[in-house]
Motif scaffolding. Structure first.
Motif, PDB file in Angstrom:
ATOM      1  N   GLU A 338      34.218  52.288  42.994  1.00 25.06           N
ATOM      2  CA  GLU A 338      35.143  52.706  44.047  1.00 25.06           C
ATOM      3  C   GLU A 338      36.430  53.194  43.400  1.00 25.06           C
ATOM      4  O   GLU A 338      37.056  52.476  42.626  1.00 25.06           O
ATOM      5  CB  GLU A 338      35.439  51.525  44.973  1.00 25.06           C
ATOM      6  N   ASN A 339      36.800  54.441  43.696  1.00 23.64           N
ATOM      7  CA  ASN A 339      37.987  55.057  43.081  1.00 23.64           C
ATOM      8  C   ASN A 339      37.906  55.006  41.561  1.00 23.64           C
ATOM      9  O   ASN A 339      38.889  54.736  40.855  1.00 23.64           O
ATOM     10  CB  ASN A 339      39.271  54.362  43.564  1.00 23.64           C
ATOM     11  N   ASP A 340      36.710  55.289  41.053  1.00 23.74           N
ATOM     12  CA  ASP A 340      36.427  55.308  39.615  1.00 23.74           C
ATOM     13  C   ASP A 340      36.686  53.953  38.963  1.00 23.74           C
ATOM     14  O   ASP A 340      36.968  53.868  37.765  1.00 23.74           O
ATOM     15  CB  ASP A 340      37.246  56.391  38.899  1.00 23.74           C
ATOM     16  N   MET A 341      36.583  52.881  39.733  1.00 19.44           N
ATOM     17  CA  MET A 341      36.752  51.520  39.217  1.00 19.44           C
ATOM     18  C   MET A 341      35.522  50.700  39.599  1.00 19.44           C
ATOM     19  O   MET A 341      34.932  50.892  40.662  1.00 19.44           O
ATOM     20  CB  MET A 341      38.008  50.865  39.789  1.00 19.44           C
ATOM     21  N   HIS A 361      35.651  42.833  21.085  1.00 14.80           N
ATOM     22  CA  HIS A 361      35.270  42.598  22.468  1.00 14.80           C
ATOM     23  C   HIS A 361      36.208  41.567  23.105  1.00 14.80           C
ATOM     24  O   HIS A 361      36.676  41.741  24.243  1.00 14.80           O
ATOM     25  CB  HIS A 361      33.831  42.101  22.509  1.00 14.80           C
ATOM     26  N   HIS A 362      36.496  40.520  22.376  1.00 15.80           N
ATOM     27  CA  HIS A 362      37.392  39.473  22.879  1.00 15.80           C
ATOM     28  C   HIS A 362      38.793  40.028  23.157  1.00 15.80           C
ATOM     29  O   HIS A 362      39.375  39.775  24.222  1.00 15.80           O
ATOM     30  CB  HIS A 362      37.480  38.328  21.881  1.00 15.80           C
ATOM     31  N   PHE A 363      39.328  40.777  22.190  1.00 14.24           N
ATOM     32  CA  PHE A 363      40.678  41.303  22.363  1.00 14.24           C
ATOM     33  C   PHE A 363      40.744  42.320  23.512  1.00 14.24           C
ATOM     34  O   PHE A 363      41.759  42.419  24.207  1.00 14.24           O
ATOM     35  CB  PHE A 363      41.175  41.939  21.066  1.00 14.24           C
ATOM     36  N   SER A 364      39.668  43.057  23.726  1.00 19.54           N
ATOM     37  CA  SER A 364      39.619  44.008  24.846  1.00 19.54           C
ATOM     38  C   SER A 364      39.657  43.277  26.181  1.00 19.54           C
ATOM     39  O   SER A 364      40.323  43.702  27.127  1.00 19.54           O
ATOM     40  CB  SER A 364      38.350  44.866  24.763  1.00 19.54           C
ATOM     41  N   SER A 365      38.921  42.155  26.260  1.00 19.14           N
ATOM     42  CA  SER A 365      38.923  41.382  27.506  1.00 19.14           C
ATOM     43  C   SER A 365      40.292  40.748  27.741  1.00 19.14           C
ATOM     44  O   SER A 365      40.751  40.653  28.886  1.00 19.14           O
ATOM     45  CB  SER A 365      37.834  40.310  27.476  1.00 19.14           C
ATOM     46  N   GLU A 366      40.967  40.337  26.671  1.00 22.41           N
ATOM     47  CA  GLU A 366      42.324  39.795  26.799  1.00 22.41           C
ATOM     48  C   GLU A 366      43.300  40.871  27.260  1.00 22.41           C
ATOM     49  O   GLU A 366      44.172  40.617  28.093  1.00 22.41           O
ATOM     50  CB  GLU A 366      42.787  39.211  25.463  1.00 22.41           C
ATOM     51  N   ASP A 372      46.255  43.410  33.950  1.00 20.91           N
ATOM     52  CA  ASP A 372      45.820  43.145  35.324  1.00 20.91           C
ATOM     53  C   ASP A 372      44.744  44.140  35.761  1.00 20.91           C
ATOM     54  O   ASP A 372      44.753  44.626  36.890  1.00 20.91           O
ATOM     55  CB  ASP A 372      47.014  43.189  36.287  1.00 20.91           C
ATOM     56  N   LYS A 373      43.810  44.423  34.838  1.00 23.06           N
ATOM     57  CA  LYS A 373      42.701  45.324  35.142  1.00 23.06           C
ATOM     58  C   LYS A 373      41.418  44.504  35.249  1.00 23.06           C
ATOM     59  O   LYS A 373      41.205  43.563  34.475  1.00 23.06           O
ATOM     60  CB  LYS A 373      42.544  46.378  34.040  1.00 23.06           C
TER      61      LYS A 373
END
Length: 455
Positions: A338-341, A361-366, A372-373
């Motif tokens: 929805e809305n490219d999300m 991968h961990h740092f990307s999730s952090e 706030d994504k």
């Protein structure tokens, strides 16, 4: 030692060419010399079999076949030319022959440089590990990668305790490999679990795996469209909508394969003979594996896309008691765009779940949390009834498979970190065993730190 072997074989060629040129050998003399040179190269290889790292495995089989073939051809040439009139051998042809020989020898030795003599990691359990395999034909599904109307076939590879006591049964663990991976990608994991009292079944996903074999003995290689789509999506060259459409289809196929494998194992357990849709040349071994399988205790795990498939099984099947995701994005939990999300399933994830990620991968999730994504793995764990997350410092994506120990160069191309590959997999296997011991056997407590550093 493979480098030394290559150098010595090339020295043979250079010495032969130099001798032939300096002595102005005629065709008879050159052909005799060629036969002697080829025999000497074969003899050298056979002598070097006593050296560490040189063997008759796949790594050197190409060279062995080449050396035998060259002796046969040289002998035939010698028998033909020995009765003919001697003519001069052109220097250019001698040099070209030597160059071609070096190229052929070097090419045949490529597997020895790409693949190591890795023979598995030591196991910690008391049981000997037996192996067997079968191919399950799902008569309810048509193979969507073919146009001949054939049914979907799912190869399964069993790893189980060989010396179980009478009446002893063990929990079942299903493994799903990553994109264009293959059934043996985590052989050390299967062996470690089986040695500690588990029946592990590695499911292969034809056309998603690098290669597999069907019931006719044909080799099936990875589907080119699937391979291209994975590479394109990983490079972030498509929209979220297009990526979601592809990943949904991939995970549907894998979820069906996994469920079919579990249902087939449950229905065949305890039978004296295998059902007709089970194809195996090791039927007695498969029956032994099924006899020691406790189908009431089932866990699923996988690497990368296989991890996402395992998460899907844990969500949709009530008979799954534990899930492990090895560095996979939980795409099965994405419900739409929805809305490219991504829209993510917010219902509580009820099955105990463990995620082991690589450092990036961990740092990307952090980073997603700080910005706030929404990120699917974060949301799943936030809503998990019983969830554990950890990452291993210095790891890349392929450090959660045996590939870096089997083929360091190929693994590096696909993504590895600075961590010691052997120690990393032993750590992964240890954590895997402890998690399944807790949630499939009810043994002890399971605790894991957010970050694991391997010295």
């Amino acid at each position: 030692m493979n480098t030394l072997l290559l150098i010595l074989l090339c020295i043979f060629e250079a010495a032969f060419a130099f001798t032939a040129i300096s002595r102005r050998a005629d065709k008879k003399g050159w052909q005799t010399g060629r036969l002697i040179c080829n025999a000497g190269q074969l003899g050298l290889f056979l002598v070097m079999l006593i050296a560490p790292g040189i063997d008759m495995s796949f790594r050197f089989m190409g060279l062995f076949i080449l050396l035998i073939f060259r002796i046969v051809i040289a002998f035939i040439g010698y028998m033909i030319i020995r009765k003919k009139e001697a003519k001069g051998k052109h220097i250019a042809k001698i040099i070209i022959s030597a160059i071609i020989s070096v190229i052929l020898i070097s090419g045949s030795l490529i597997p020895s440089f790409i693949i190591t003599d890795y023979d598995g990691l030591p196991v910690s359990g008391e049981y000997d590990v037996a192996e067997a395999n079968a191919i399950l034909t799902d008569n309810s599904r048509t193979e969507e990668f073919e146009t001949d109307g054939s049914n979907r076939e799912v190869p399964v590879y069993f790893f189980y305790p060989a010396n179980a006591a009478e009446g002893e049964k063990f929990p079942l663990v299903i493994f799903s490999h990553g994109s264009f991976g293959y059934c043996q990608s985590n052989h050390s994991t299967y062996s470690e679990l089986a040695s500690n009292g588990y029946v592990v079944v590695s499911t292969e996903h034809p056309y998603h795996s690098l290669f597999s074999t069907d019931t006719n003995g044909n080799t099936i290689i990875v589907d080119s469209s699937f391979l291209n789509d994975v590479m394109t999506i990983n490079a972030e060259e498509v929209s979220e909508e297009a990526a979601y459409k592809c990943s949904s289809e991939w995970l549907r196929l894998r979820a069906e394969d996994i469920s079919f494998a579990i249902d087939s194992i449950k229905s065949a357990a305890g039978a004296d003979t295998l059902p007709e849709y089970w194809y195996s040349q090791q039927s007695e071994d498969i029956i032994k594996a099924l006899d020691v399988t406790d189908t009431d205790k089932t866990g699923v795990m996988g690497h990368s896309l296989g991890g996402a498939a395992a998460v899907s099984a844990g969500r949709t099947r009530s008979d799954i008691s534990a899930v492990i995701d090895l560095d996979g994005t939980m795409l099965s939990e994405v419900t739409g765009i929805e809305n490219d999300m991504q829209k993510v399933n917010n219902e509580p994830y009820a099955t105990p779940i463990l995620s082991i990620d690589n450092e990036e991968h961990h740092f990307s999730s952090e980073a997603a949390v700080k910005a706030d994504k929404p990120y699917v793995n974060n949301i799943v764990h936030d809503n998990a009834v019983c969830g554990y997350r950890t990452y291993i410092a210095g790891t890349g994506h392929m450090n959660f498979t045996d590939l870096p120990m089997f083929s360091p160069s190929l693994a590096k191309m696909l993504g590895t970190g600075s961590v010691d590959s052997e120690k990393c997999m032993m750590t992964v296997n240890k954590i895997t065993l402890e998690f399944f011991d807790r949630y499939l056997k009810g043994k002890g407590e399971f605790v894991v730190s957010e970050c694991i550093e391997i010295s």
